[in-house]
Design a protein around this motif. Structure first.
Motif, PDB file in Angstrom:
ATOM      1  N   MET A  11       0.828  -1.202   0.000  1.00 52.69           N
ATOM      2  CA  MET A  11       0.000   0.000   0.000  1.00 52.69           C
ATOM      3  C   MET A  11       0.868   1.261   0.000  1.00 52.69           C
ATOM      4  N   LEU A  12       2.001   1.194   0.726  1.00 52.82           N
ATOM      5  CA  LEU A  12       2.895   2.360   0.733  1.00 52.82           C
ATOM      6  C   LEU A  12       3.467   2.591  -0.661  1.00 52.82           C
ATOM      7  N   THR A  13       3.847   1.502  -1.331  1.00 57.44           N
ATOM      8  CA  THR A  13       4.347   1.618  -2.701  1.00 57.44           C
ATOM      9  C   THR A  13       3.271   2.215  -3.601  1.00 57.44           C
ATOM     10  N   THR A  14       2.049   1.711  -3.435  1.00 60.97           N
ATOM     11  CA  THR A  14       0.938   2.200  -4.247  1.00 60.97           C
ATOM     12  C   THR A  14       0.719   3.696  -4.043  1.00 60.97           C
ATOM     13  N   VAL A  15       0.767   4.111  -2.785  1.00 58.73           N
ATOM     14  CA  VAL A  15       0.549   5.533  -2.496  1.00 58.73           C
ATOM     15  C   VAL A  15       1.609   6.371  -3.207  1.00 58.73           C
ATOM     16  N   THR A  16       2.874   5.919  -3.145  1.00 55.52           N
ATOM     17  CA  THR A  16       3.947   6.659  -3.805  1.00 55.52           C
ATOM     18  C   THR A  16       3.723   6.696  -5.313  1.00 55.52           C
ATOM     19  N   GLU A  17       3.386   5.542  -5.875  1.00 58.11           N
ATOM     20  CA  GLU A  17       3.178   5.473  -7.319  1.00 58.11           C
ATOM     21  C   GLU A  17       2.032   6.364  -7.778  1.00 58.11           C
ATOM     22  N   ARG A  18       1.045   6.497  -6.928  1.00 60.69           N
ATOM     23  CA  ARG A  18      -0.150   7.227  -7.345  1.00 60.69           C
ATOM     24  C   ARG A  18      -0.198   8.626  -6.744  1.00 60.69           C
ATOM     25  N   THR A  19       0.979   9.171  -6.400  1.00 64.64           N
ATOM     26  CA  THR A  19       1.035  10.515  -5.821  1.00 64.64           C
ATOM     27  C   THR A  19       0.315  11.544  -6.704  1.00 64.64           C
ATOM     28  N   ARG A  20       0.581  11.503  -8.012  1.00 65.43           N
ATOM     29  CA  ARG A  20      -0.049  12.462  -8.932  1.00 65.43           C
ATOM     30  C   ARG A  20      -1.556  12.310  -8.937  1.00 65.43           C
ATOM     31  N   GLU A  21      -1.978  11.036  -8.935  1.00 63.29           N
ATOM     32  CA  GLU A  21      -3.429  10.774  -8.927  1.00 63.29           C
ATOM     33  C   GLU A  21      -4.065  11.370  -7.671  1.00 63.29           C
ATOM     34  N   ILE A  22      -3.380  11.189  -6.537  1.00 66.58           N
ATOM     35  CA  ILE A  22      -3.910  11.719  -5.278  1.00 66.58           C
ATOM     36  C   ILE A  22      -4.007  13.239  -5.355  1.00 66.58           C
ATOM     37  N   GLY A  23      -2.940  13.867  -5.917  1.00 68.23           N
ATOM     38  CA  GLY A  23      -2.933  15.320  -6.076  1.00 68.23           C
ATOM     39  C   GLY A  23      -4.100  15.783  -6.932  1.00 68.23           C
ATOM     40  N   LEU A  24      -4.313  15.076  -8.028  1.00 66.63           N
ATOM     41  CA  LEU A  24      -5.404  15.435  -8.931  1.00 66.63           C
ATOM     42  C   LEU A  24      -6.752  15.316  -8.222  1.00 66.63           C
ATOM     43  N   ARG A  25      -6.938  14.193  -7.517  1.00 70.04           N
ATOM     44  CA  ARG A  25      -8.200  13.987  -6.812  1.00 70.04           C
ATOM     45  C   ARG A  25      -8.446  15.109  -5.811  1.00 70.04           C
ATOM     46  N   LYS A  26      -7.363  15.494  -5.122  1.00 69.60           N
ATOM     47  CA  LYS A  26      -7.529  16.582  -4.159  1.00 69.60           C
ATOM     48  C   LYS A  26      -7.849  17.888  -4.873  1.00 69.60           C
ATOM     49  N   ALA A  27      -7.192  18.122  -6.022  1.00 69.94           N
ATOM     50  CA  ALA A  27      -7.416  19.364  -6.758  1.00 69.94           C
ATOM     51  C   ALA A  27      -8.866  19.483  -7.205  1.00 69.94           C
ATOM     52  N   ILE A  28      -9.491  18.375  -7.549  1.00 74.22           N
ATOM     53  CA  ILE A  28     -10.883  18.473  -8.003  1.00 74.22           C
ATOM     54  C   ILE A  28     -11.882  18.306  -6.863  1.00 74.22           C
ATOM     55  N   GLY A  29     -11.397  18.298  -5.640  1.00 74.68           N
ATOM     56  CA  GLY A  29     -12.333  18.415  -4.526  1.00 74.68           C
ATOM     57  C   GLY A  29     -12.383  17.273  -3.536  1.00 74.68           C
TER      58      GLY A  29
END
Ligand SMILES: Nc1ncnc2c1ncn2[C@@H]1O[C@H](COP(=O)(O)OP(=O)(O)OP(=O)(O)O)[C@@H](O)[C@H]1O
Ligand SMILES: [Mg+2]
Lengths: 238, 407
Positions: B304-322
């Motif tokens: 899960m930690l690896t996944t979180v790192t890999e998907r950092t951009r995705e997380i940023g995007l999700r946060k940006a859209i609310g």
């Protein structure tokens, strides 16, 4: 309506202070199409983060539709972004694992909009962003750059935001596809949308009605775009 | 965010990299599988021990010789080797203790047996006619030892079915034939019904002779090794036990009950001792298996930690859209719970197959209980939450700007 009053942004790394924005003040009325232009490192992205409620200023005030956003907490900012802002990024930032349609609906999923309303809004947004319907069920990583950016524009439109914020939206596109994207923005502007376009290229900036020039974190000029470039979408048909 | 949306997102994330997800949940699969298998083996063992203890009789009280301690001395003869119980004790119990159904003293020892040139070594039980009633034994062929046999000291023997099979062959009627116990001839008068069960304590591999005969010809003494007492009913067990204890203390001239040279056990005690032992055993095995669950959980956390790192951009995007912090942390938590839950399901199937194999190849009865399956589901979901919590929090607390800029 966007209103910035004496906005400063200071980054501190160790003992070094970087003044990314210095005493920025301007207003953007509803329905305006403006460009924020400046060289690399001038503070454009920093400004966009503040306008887009991704970050708050170190000092100064930022009013969005009359509401002071400058001192809000993380989750309040998330609500503001969800409600009033539509982002378009240079790297598109679509989620590759899901379909175009779902990508566009994503902000509404976080807003808690019911399914039918969500789908209806996504359809309208995709039509406004001029993406042909046969692409809607594709996974977003199967699309060309120009198509991806139009999906991103549709996603930015879907929550009916106060402003659409675009940071170098043509930066990763060739000039022809770049013009299609700029043409799409002009069309949205004609429909009454407020658009803030961030770029370091004068040529791109001239597609807006008004250009704010910033250098070293300060507003250097704020004037009507002259000459104004207009894209005729009739020249581009997929 | 709606739960169906969350599940859909989590499912697509988990199935995106099937090989990695599969390998990661292997730890949980093995952990849950072995816990299920261990519990089912333990439960099965407990069930078969309980039923074999219950098969030796009902409302049964057993009196065996105990330590023969002299006050102030730490030295004691080994339990069971003491010869402190005598025929007279059994008679006294039969005559003086109330609320008892029957009393059966016995004297048991292993002897070499021969018949028609065949040899076996088995337990010879010298006892009385009430033994079958007390110890739940039925007669298949012929009859059991009678009171007359005991009175006369007749050299007659009743065989357990296994002993009969060993000496005469399966299914043969041996009544009327002669066997030699310790070089003394005995005439076979009956065969008991098989009770099943195997190994130590099997009542199928035994020879019964009159107690008087055993004392006279085999032992040359009148001590007994066990006195079995059947109480009238379950309620009178404690009273009967107390009466027997005080009677024997008096007969043996012992004033301090802690120095008693005998032991009075009732079936309930034996059952609870046995189940304590099997429970401890089950818990021990399951805990060892449980360790692999922790290892599996760490594997999940790592992925899960690896996944979180890999998907950092995705997380940023999700946060940006609310997306709020909660939306992000719930998403990752659901992913990890989905992984461990999946592992739990496969693990339950694996554990179930393992216990079937154990039953099939080792002949140990196993039983999978509903509570162990529910426990497995609960534990796997719990592991998902515990080990997914930190990665999920890390994802939720990412700064959207940094996350969007992440290469
Ligand atoms: N997180 C940060 N920490 C420290 N300094 C920062 C940070 N982000 C930006 N800066 C600094 O602030 C200034 C403005 O940066 P910004 O990214 O806004 O420029 P920009 O105009 O967007 O440049 P570009 O055209 O290259 O994207 C730069 O000097 C940069 O080094
Ligand atoms: Mg920038």
């Amino acid at each position: 309506m966007i209103e910035l009053k004496g906005v400063n942004k200071v980054y501190k790394t160790g003992d070094v202070e970087t003044w990314a924005l210095k005493d920025i003040s301007f207003k953007v009325n509803d329905g305006e199409f403006i460009s924020i232009m400046g060289p690399s490192g001038s503070g454009k992205s920093t400004l966009m983060h503040i306008i887009g409620a991704l970050d708050t200023p170190t000092s100064g005030e930022y009013l969005l539709d009359g509401k002071d956003v400058s001192k809000m907490a993380d989750d309040e900012l998330a609500d503001i972004r969800n409600d009033k802002i539509g982002f378009v990024f240079q790297q598109f930032n679509l989620l590759p694992r899901i379909t175009v349609f779902r990508n566009v609906m994503l902000p509404l999923i976080y807003a808690g909009t019911p399914k039918e309303a969500r789908e209806e809004s996504a359809r309208k947004a995709l039509i406004s962003a001029a993406l042909p319907e046969n692409w809607w069920t594709h996974h977003s990583n199967q699309l060309s750059g120009g198509q991806m950016q139009r999906v991103a524009i549709a996603r930015a439109l879907v929550n009916n935001p106060t402003i659409i914020l675009a940071d170098e939206p043509t930066g990763n596109l060739d000039s022809k596809t770049g013009e299609i994207v700029l043409g799409t923005f002009q069309k949205l502007h004609e429909q009454g949308r407020t658009i803030v376009l961030i770029t370091h290229e004068l040529y791109v900036a001239e597609h807006a009605e008004r250009i704010i020039h910033i250098v070293d974190g300060q507003v250097k000029s704020d004037s009507k775009s002259h000459p104004r470039r207009k894209i005729s979408m009739k020249d581009y048909k997929d | 965010m709606e739960i169906s949306e969350l599940l859909q997102e989590a499912f697509s994330a988990v199935t995106l990299n099937k090989a990695r997800s599969g390998l990661t949940i292997l730890g949980i699969v093995i952990g849950i599988g072995s816990v299920i298998a261990m519990i089912s083996i333990g439960q099965g063992a407990q069930g078969s021990i309980t039923s074999s203890i219950q098969s030796i009789g009902s409302n049964l009280i057993l009196i065996t010789p105990g330590f023969q301690r002299t006050p102030g001395s730490q030295v004691s003869a080994g339990r069971g080797s003491a010869e402190t119980l005598r025929q007279e004790d059994a008679d006294a119990i039969a005559n003086q203790v109330s609320m008892i159904q029957a009393v059966a003293p016995e004297i048991t020892r292993r002897y070499q047996i021969t018949a028609l040139g065949k040899n076996t070594n088995t337990s010879v039980v010298g006892t009385v006619s009430s033994y079958p009633e007390v110890r739940n034994i039925q007669i298949d062929l012929g009859n059991f030892i009678t009171d007359q046999n005991v009175k006369d000291g007749s050299k007659v023997a009743v065989l357990g079915p296994t002993t009969r099979d060993d000496l005469f062959g399966t299914g043969v009627d041996p009544t009327g034939k002669t066997i030699r116990i310790n070089n003394i001839n005995f005439q076979v008068v009956g065969v008991t019904v098989a009770k099943g069960g195997s190994g130590f304590g099997s009542q199928d591999d035994m020879i019964f002779v009159p107690i008087s005969t055993a004392q006279r010809y085999l032992e040359g003494d009148t001590y007994v090794t066990t006195i079995s007492v059947e109480a009238q009913d379950a309620q009178s067990m404690t009273q009967v036990q107390d009466q027997i204890t005080s009677l024997l203390l008096e007969r043996h001239h012992i004033s301090d009950p802690t120095l008693a040279d005998f032991q009075v056990l009732n079936q309930t005690d034996i059952l609870s001792t046995a189940s304590t032992i099997t429970n401890t055993f089950t818990i021990l095995l399951a805990s060892i298996a449980g360790i692999s669950l922790i290892v599996g959980g760490i594997g999940i956390m790592n992925m899960m930690l690896t996944t979180v790192t890999e998907r950092t951009r995705e997380i940023g995007l999700r946060k940006a859209i609310g997306a709020k912090k909660r939306d992000i942390s719930t998403q990752f938590l659901i992913e990890s719970v989905m992984l461990t839950f999946l592992g739990g399901i496969v693990g339950i199937i694996l554990g179930w197959m393992l216990s079937m194999l154990v039953t099939y190849f080792a002949g140990i009865t196993t039983s999978i209980s509903w509570w162990s399956i529910l426990l497995a589901f609960g534990v796997s979901a719990g592991i998902g939450i515990v080990f997914g919590y930190y990665p999920a929090r890390r994802a939720a607390s990412l700064n959207p700007i940094e996350a969007l800029r992440y290469e």
